[in-house]
Design a protein around this motif. Structure first.
Motif, short mmCIF file in Angstrom:
data_model
loop_
_atom_site.label_atom_id
_atom_site.label_comp_id
_atom_site.label_asym_id
_atom_site.label_seq_id
_atom_site.Cartn_x
_atom_site.Cartn_y
_atom_site.Cartn_z
N MET A 132 37.24 63.20 -22.40
CA MET A 132 38.47 64.12 -21.62
C MET A 132 38.25 65.57 -22.25
O MET A 132 38.28 66.45 -21.33
CB MET A 132 39.70 63.40 -21.58
N ALA A 133 38.43 65.85 -23.47
CA ALA A 133 38.51 67.04 -24.01
C ALA A 133 37.18 67.96 -23.78
O ALA A 133 37.41 69.25 -23.41
CB ALA A 133 38.62 67.06 -25.60
N HIS A 134 36.00 67.30 -24.01
CA HIS A 134 34.95 67.70 -23.48
C HIS A 134 34.50 68.35 -22.11
O HIS A 134 34.37 69.44 -21.80
CB HIS A 134 33.80 66.98 -23.90
N LEU A 135 35.28 67.37 -21.30
CA LEU A 135 35.24 67.80 -19.94
C LEU A 135 36.08 68.78 -19.54
O LEU A 135 35.90 69.68 -18.60
CB LEU A 135 35.28 66.55 -18.93
N ASN A 136 37.40 68.85 -20.10
CA ASN A 136 38.16 69.86 -19.82
C ASN A 136 37.75 71.22 -20.16
O ASN A 136 37.99 72.28 -19.49
CB ASN A 136 39.65 69.61 -20.78
N ASN A 137 37.12 71.19 -21.50
CA ASN A 137 36.47 72.50 -21.95
C ASN A 137 35.28 72.99 -20.93
O ASN A 137 35.13 74.18 -21.01
CB ASN A 137 35.90 72.33 -23.43
N MET A 138 34.87 72.16 -20.26
CA MET A 138 33.83 72.38 -19.22
C MET A 138 34.42 73.03 -18.02
O MET A 138 33.99 73.68 -17.29
CB MET A 138 33.01 71.56 -19.01
N GLY A 139 35.85 72.96 -17.97
CA GLY A 139 36.41 73.77 -16.65
C GLY A 139 36.81 72.19 -15.71
O GLY A 139 37.47 72.73 -14.73
N ILE A 140 36.78 71.19 -16.17
CA ILE A 140 37.46 70.21 -15.31
C ILE A 140 38.69 70.09 -15.57
O ILE A 140 39.16 70.23 -16.96
CB ILE A 140 36.45 68.88 -15.44
N GLY A 141 39.58 69.85 -14.47
CA GLY A 141 40.80 69.80 -14.76
C GLY A 141 41.50 68.67 -15.62
O GLY A 141 40.38 67.55 -16.19
N LYS A 142 42.69 68.22 -15.69
CA LYS A 142 43.11 67.07 -16.46
C LYS A 142 42.57 65.78 -15.97
O LYS A 142 42.46 65.61 -14.72
CB LYS A 142 44.83 67.07 -16.23
N LEU A 143 42.40 64.97 -16.87
CA LEU A 143 41.85 63.46 -16.38
C LEU A 143 42.88 62.54 -16.81
O LEU A 143 43.55 62.75 -18.09
CB LEU A 143 40.68 63.45 -17.19
#
Length: 95
Positions: A68-79
């Motif tokens: 989740m943290a990696h995807l958030n750092n890529m610009g994806i919103g909250k999961l």
């Protein structure tokens, strides 16, 4: 808020094309298959290619916190993890 459900087993291309046709503000994806590290980045890439930088990409499912943290750092919103209240998800989207 209006929700458009596109069904199960949609490809990233199908999701982005439907979102583009419907002129959405948010794309929410539920992933329980473990393919989140492939599918979210692919959807985000296609969104960028289609000029949809102003559309929020969010979702949830069985996603480890570090992913989740990696995807958030890529610009994806909250999961969101399983069991999250729909009220909390809707509040996030509204804000």
């Amino acid at each position: 808020m209006e929700v458009i459900y596109t069904g199960l087993c949609q490809t990233p291309e199908m999701v982005v094309n439907a979102a583009l046709q419907e002129d959405v503000d948010v794309i929410g994806i539920s992933i329980l298959s473990g393919a989140h590290m492939t599918l979210f980045p692919k959807v985000m890439q296609l969104m960028k290619e289609k000029g949809m930088e102003d559309v929020l990409l969010t979702g949830g499912g069985i996603i480890p916190e570090e992913d989740m943290a990696h995807l958030n750092n890529m610009g994806i919103g909250k999961l969101f993890a399983p069991g999250t209240s729909t009220t909390d998800i809707a509040a996030y989207i509204r804000n």
